[in-house]
Design a protein around this motif. Structure first.
Motif, PDB file in Angstrom:
ATOM      1  N   GLY A 185       0.828  -1.212   0.000  1.00 45.74           N
ATOM      2  CA  GLY A 185       0.000   0.000   0.000  1.00 45.74           C
ATOM      3  C   GLY A 185       0.854   1.250   0.000  1.00 45.74           C
ATOM      4  N   ASP A 186       1.931   1.227   0.802  1.00 40.61           N
ATOM      5  CA  ASP A 186       2.816   2.393   0.859  1.00 40.61           C
ATOM      6  C   ASP A 186       3.449   2.668  -0.496  1.00 40.61           C
ATOM      7  N   ILE A 187       3.860   1.590  -1.142  1.00 40.46           N
ATOM      8  CA  ILE A 187       4.531   1.758  -2.432  1.00 40.46           C
ATOM      9  C   ILE A 187       3.564   2.388  -3.427  1.00 40.46           C
ATOM     10  N   ILE A 188       2.335   1.864  -3.453  1.00 37.01           N
ATOM     11  CA  ILE A 188       1.343   2.376  -4.392  1.00 37.01           C
ATOM     12  C   ILE A 188       0.997   3.835  -4.037  1.00 37.01           C
ATOM     13  N   THR A 189       0.898   4.127  -2.747  1.00 37.75           N
ATOM     14  CA  THR A 189       0.590   5.498  -2.339  1.00 37.75           C
ATOM     15  C   THR A 189       1.663   6.459  -2.836  1.00 37.75           C
ATOM     16  N   ARG A 190       2.906   6.031  -2.697  1.00 36.18           N
ATOM     17  CA  ARG A 190       4.001   6.879  -3.159  1.00 36.18           C
ATOM     18  C   ARG A 190       3.841   7.158  -4.654  1.00 36.18           C
ATOM     19  N   MET A 191       3.484   6.103  -5.390  1.00 43.00           N
ATOM     20  CA  MET A 191       3.345   6.234  -6.847  1.00 43.00           C
ATOM     21  C   MET A 191       2.138   7.089  -7.218  1.00 43.00           C
ATOM     22  N   THR A 192       1.060   6.978  -6.442  1.00 47.82           N
ATOM     23  CA  THR A 192      -0.168   7.654  -6.851  1.00 47.82           C
ATOM     24  C   THR A 192      -0.432   8.936  -6.065  1.00 47.82           C
ATOM     25  N   SER A 193      -0.917   8.823  -4.833  1.00 45.70           N
ATOM     26  CA  SER A 193      -1.334  10.052  -4.145  1.00 45.70           C
ATOM     27  C   SER A 193      -0.185  11.017  -3.897  1.00 45.70           C
ATOM     28  N   ASP A 194       0.977  10.495  -3.507  1.00 46.33           N
ATOM     29  CA  ASP A 194       2.054  11.430  -3.221  1.00 46.33           C
ATOM     30  C   ASP A 194       2.451  12.215  -4.454  1.00 46.33           C
ATOM     31  N   ILE A 195       2.592  11.492  -5.562  1.00 47.17           N
ATOM     32  CA  ILE A 195       2.991  12.217  -6.768  1.00 47.17           C
ATOM     33  C   ILE A 195       1.842  13.116  -7.254  1.00 47.17           C
ATOM     34  N   ASP A 196       0.607  12.664  -7.040  1.00 47.97           N
ATOM     35  CA  ASP A 196      -0.528  13.538  -7.366  1.00 47.97           C
ATOM     36  C   ASP A 196      -0.475  14.797  -6.528  1.00 47.97           C
ATOM     37  N   GLY A 197      -0.019  14.623  -5.280  1.00 51.91           N
ATOM     38  CA  GLY A 197       0.107  15.765  -4.379  1.00 51.91           C
ATOM     39  C   GLY A 197       1.022  16.828  -4.961  1.00 51.91           C
ATOM     40  N   VAL A 198       2.040  16.382  -5.657  1.00 54.11           N
ATOM     41  CA  VAL A 198       2.979  17.324  -6.260  1.00 54.11           C
ATOM     42  C   VAL A 198       2.252  18.236  -7.246  1.00 54.11           C
ATOM     43  N   LYS A 199       1.311  17.623  -7.956  1.00 54.61           N
ATOM     44  CA  LYS A 199       0.521  18.388  -8.927  1.00 54.61           C
ATOM     45  C   LYS A 199      -0.204  19.522  -8.201  1.00 54.61           C
ATOM     46  N   THR A 200      -0.814  19.178  -7.081  1.00 52.38           N
ATOM     47  CA  THR A 200      -1.547  20.187  -6.315  1.00 52.38           C
ATOM     48  C   THR A 200      -0.597  21.258  -5.792  1.00 52.38           C
ATOM     49  N   VAL A 201       0.583  20.812  -5.360  1.00 50.33           N
ATOM     50  CA  VAL A 201       1.554  21.783  -4.850  1.00 50.33           C
ATOM     51  C   VAL A 201       1.863  22.818  -5.924  1.00 50.33           C
ATOM     52  N   ILE A 202       2.059  22.323  -7.146  1.00 54.81           N
ATOM     53  CA  ILE A 202       2.433  23.264  -8.200  1.00 54.81           C
ATOM     54  C   ILE A 202       1.249  24.130  -8.618  1.00 54.81           C
ATOM     55  N   THR A 203       0.093  23.498  -8.828  1.00 53.95           N
ATOM     56  CA  THR A 203      -1.037  24.304  -9.304  1.00 53.95           C
ATOM     57  C   THR A 203      -1.628  25.164  -8.191  1.00 53.95           C
ATOM     58  N   ASN A 204      -1.597  24.684  -6.951  1.00 55.33           N
ATOM     59  CA  ASN A 204      -2.179  25.495  -5.875  1.00 55.33           C
ATOM     60  C   ASN A 204      -1.150  26.249  -5.056  1.00 55.33           C
ATOM     61  N   THR A 205      -0.316  25.506  -4.330  1.00 54.79           N
ATOM     62  CA  THR A 205       0.576  26.162  -3.372  1.00 54.79           C
ATOM     63  C   THR A 205       1.501  27.175  -4.044  1.00 54.79           C
ATOM     64  N   PHE A 206       2.279  26.701  -5.009  1.00 52.80           N
ATOM     65  CA  PHE A 206       3.241  27.612  -5.630  1.00 52.80           C
ATOM     66  C   PHE A 206       2.545  28.800  -6.271  1.00 52.80           C
ATOM     67  N   SER A 207       1.501  28.516  -7.026  1.00 59.35           N
ATOM     68  CA  SER A 207       0.889  29.625  -7.750  1.00 59.35           C
ATOM     69  C   SER A 207       0.116  30.529  -6.795  1.00 59.35           C
ATOM     70  N   SER A 208      -0.374  29.963  -5.698  1.00 60.08           N
ATOM     71  CA  SER A 208      -1.074  30.821  -4.744  1.00 60.08           C
ATOM     72  C   SER A 208      -0.076  31.745  -4.028  1.00 60.08           C
ATOM     73  N   ILE A 209       1.099  31.229  -3.709  1.00 56.93           N
ATOM     74  CA  ILE A 209       2.116  32.093  -3.091  1.00 56.93           C
ATOM     75  C   ILE A 209       2.431  33.250  -4.035  1.00 56.93           C
ATOM     76  N   LEU A 210       2.651  32.915  -5.280  1.00 59.48           N
ATOM     77  CA  LEU A 210       3.004  33.947  -6.247  1.00 59.48           C
ATOM     78  C   LEU A 210       1.893  34.964  -6.432  1.00 59.48           C
ATOM     79  N   SER A 211       0.689  34.473  -6.727  1.00 61.89           N
ATOM     80  CA  SER A 211      -0.362  35.424  -7.087  1.00 61.89           C
ATOM     81  C   SER A 211      -0.794  36.253  -5.881  1.00 61.89           C
ATOM     82  N   ASN A 212      -0.812  35.651  -4.687  1.00 67.73           N
ATOM     83  CA  ASN A 212      -1.189  36.438  -3.520  1.00 67.73           C
ATOM     84  C   ASN A 212      -0.135  37.479  -3.180  1.00 67.73           C
ATOM     85  N   SER A 213       1.124  37.104  -3.266  1.00 65.24           N
ATOM     86  CA  SER A 213       2.171  38.090  -2.967  1.00 65.24           C
ATOM     87  C   SER A 213       2.096  39.242  -3.950  1.00 65.24           C
ATOM     88  N   ILE A 214       1.924  38.885  -5.209  1.00 73.50           N
ATOM     89  CA  ILE A 214       1.910  39.945  -6.218  1.00 73.50           C
ATOM     90  C   ILE A 214       0.701  40.862  -6.031  1.00 73.50           C
TER      91      ILE A 214
END
Ligand code: ADP
Length: 629
Positions: A137-166
């Protein structure tokens, strides 16, 4: 502005706090190394964010013009002009926002695509040790949800930091430009708004957490009881009512939590509304005072611009205050993924791996020692030789290390000391793909992929013809069964071969090995856990292989053992005895004991075995195995 969505939330959990990653320059560098290939697109995103933030603030700035130049001066043309301009820039800002989110999503998808591929190929290089010591389960989680999480980090976290600061920077510049005193007043009131937000958010976060737990519980019940084997258990034990009640209870708990949670949101909105009116009132008050007493140049329009801009600051400020949590979480996510990437590949191809031109198939174990983890030695000083064309049976009590021995041949694991050689070459020096191609294993746990029988056979030999397949299936004693199926070779085996019986699966897997035609055949308890009819069929399939090919078989059935040229008796990770059946019986040692407890019981169960026994002993009169019975 939800204070913490269902996923994640505004506050770190105790566990997250404990596992907070150290955010080192190396970690950041590594994270950004994934962004680097998309630098151009990222620059474009930044540009889009700047422009759309500016455009989205422009209508606020234009309200001053609408008031001063349009309404107060009663200039209808100017009024319409500024209104239209406001609408146009709002539209333009939104359009750019759409473009930005497209590019952003594109980047995020490509980065996760890169990461997934990298992770998958890395995982494929991991040794068997990795898969047995890590939870699937851990291995699959790493492959799926964790890497999916990266997508959210880029589309939400990073871009929210940028757009809110600006947005914040632009709003502040505009405010100070209008009137620095009022700008300062505005900034002072921001904490008035953010503090209650955080407090209310915390309460909601607690509820969210609780409901997450209940949600996990519900999912757990679903996973347990709606799986194939779970349902089977429920049905066979007549537990339908019990399970329904369990589910209903958890479901009910969830409903009440969800209601509480959404009400917490309502309270929060109420507090928020109250405080958001305090800020503008203060600006009206101070602004009015300034305008009436000290600064006649200050216009109503200016004051309303400041009020409007202040309103636009709340959201970015609040988001940025929460971003710290998201940031830590994102870094923890990356760290988790990187930790996986950093697990060393312990079984890899030697630098100058050898690919012999031809092979005979001699296998030699020399003083082999092995342990899965350092605390317990599993194999101690194992030495034996298997000459090409010969067969060895390994017998011994369960857990004595039989499977471990054979797993060392295709290098599922590497020895700790000593060596395993194949045709005189240490297996660690041989090309890994070549080596594994030479070895065919049929284990007790047969694994068929979801697909047709044909697919499963072609997995072993992609260029096998229909005739090859049929010949192999015939040798494996399963052709009659397949021929009788409506779809023949194209019969679906079902998820993990669940549609077939254990014996059928086993025989298909034997056919698969026959097709692969390796140099060495390994049968690891291939006939255990089967009924005697299936076993006989498998036995008949295996026997000719054992007699004609280089093979090792782990067995606890006398019939299988007797077919081998030599028998090794393994006990506690060492070879306790070796020899032929006859020699070993006369030793009165471990083998004799096994024979009396295990083999003869099997013997009593099966006529076929006693036939074989008779055949063997019949040729050697006077050597009756039962003489001591
Ligand atoms: P046998 O085939 O004789 O039943 P095994 O070779 O499967 O024995 O196992 C030998 C010992 O090694 C057992 O004590 C077993 O618990 C342990 N063992 C087997 N596989 C693993 C593994 N992947 N990780 C840790 N220990 C293992």
């Amino acid at each position: 502005m939800p204070p913490g969505g269902r996923m994640g939330g505004q506050y770190l959990t105790e566990e997250e706090k404990k596992n907070q990653p150290k955010i080192t320059p190396e970690l950041l560098k590594r994270v950004f190394s994934y962004l680097r290939p998309y630098a151009k697109q990222l620059l474009l995103v930044l540009l889009c964010i700047i422009v759309s933030s500016f455009f989205s603030l422009l209508p606020s700035i234009l309200t001053g013009k609408i008031l001063d130049d349009g309404l107060l001066k009663q200039d209808f043309k100017a009024l319409v002009y500024y209104i239209v301009l406001s609408l146009v820039v709002t539209l333009a800002g939104s359009l750019i926002g759409v473009g930005e989110s497209y590019i952003n999503t594109w980047i995020a998808q490509h980065i996760t695509f890169d990461m997934r591929n990298q992770m998958y190929s890395h995982l494929q290089k991991m040794s068997q040790k990795f898969f047995t010591s890590n939870n699937q389960g851990d291995i699959i989680t790493r492959m799926t949800s964790d890497i999916d999480g990266v997508k959210t980090v880029i589309t939400n976290t990073f871009s929210s930091i940028l757009s809110n600061s600006i947005t914040l920077i632009i709003a502040m510049i505009a405010m100070f430009q209008k009137n620095w005193i009022l700008a300062l007043v505005g900034i002072v009131v921001v904490p008035l708004f953010t503090l209650p937000t955080r407090k209310a958010g915390k309460q909601r976060w607690k509820l969210t957490n609780e409901s997450q737990q209940v949600n996990d519980e519900v999912n757990g019940i679903l996973n347990e009881t709606l799986s194939v084997s779970g349902q089977l258990l429920v049905k066979l034990f007549g537990k339908e009512k019990h399970e329904f009640e369990r589910y209903e209870k958890a479901n009910r708990k969830m409903i009440s939590l969800n209601i509480k949670e959404s009400m917490a949101g309502r309270w929060f909105m109420m507090i928020l509304k109250t405080f958001t009116t305090v800020g503008p009132m203060l600006i009206y008050l101070v602004g009015g005072l300034l305008m009436m007493k000290y600064d006649p140049d200050l216009t109503i329009g200016d004051i309303s611009v400041l009020v409007s801009l202040l309103g636009r600051m709340y959201m970015p400020v609040n988001s940025l205050l929460n971003i710290q949590v998201e940031w830590i979480r994102s870094m923890a996510l990356f760290k988790r993924i990187f930790d996986y990437f950093d697990i060393p590949v312990d079984i890899k191809n030697a630098d100058n791996a050898v690919v012999p031109e031809s092979v005979t198939g001699d296998v030699v174990f020399e003083n082999v020692e092995f342990s899965y983890d350092k605390s317990k030695k599993i194999l101690k000083d194992i030495s034996f030789t298997l000459n090409a064309g010969k067969s060895i049976a390994i017998v011994g009590p369960s857990g004595s290390g039989k499977s471990t021995i054979v797993n060392l041949i295709p290098r599922l694991y590497d020895v700790d000391a000593g060596s395993v050689t194949f045709d005189g070459i240490d297996v660690r020096q041989l090309d890994l793909a070549f080596l594994r191609n030479q070895v065919g294993v049929v284990s007790q746990e047969t694994y068929l992929f979801n697909g047709t029988i044909r697919d499963n056979l072609l997995y072993a030999k992609p260029d096998a013809t229909e005739e090859d397949m049929i010949a192999a299936l015939k040798k494996a004693n399963i052709w009659d069964f397949i021929e009788a199926q409506e779809k023949g070779l194209d019969t679906e085996v079902g998820n993990r071969g669940l549609k077939l019986s254990g014996g059928e699966k086993q025989r298909i897997s034997i056919a698969r090995i026959i097709l692969k035609d390796p140099t060495i055949f390994i049968f690891d308890e291939a006939t255990s856990a089967l009924d005697s009819i299936s076993e006989k069929k498998i036995q008949d399939a295996i026997d000719p292989i054992i007699k004609s090919k280089t093979s090792i078989l782990i067995a606890h059935r006398l019939s299988t053992i007797l077919a081998a040229d030599e028998i090794l008796v393994v006990k506690d990770g060492s070879i306790a005895e070796r020899g032929t059946h006859k020699e070993l019986l006369s030793k009165e040692g471990v083998y004799r004991e096994l024979y009396e407890t295990q083999f003869s019981k099997a013997l009593l169960e099966e006529d076929t075995v006693s036939e074989l026994e008779q055949y063997i002993w019949g040729n050697q009169p006077g050597d009756e195995p039962h003489e001591d019975d």
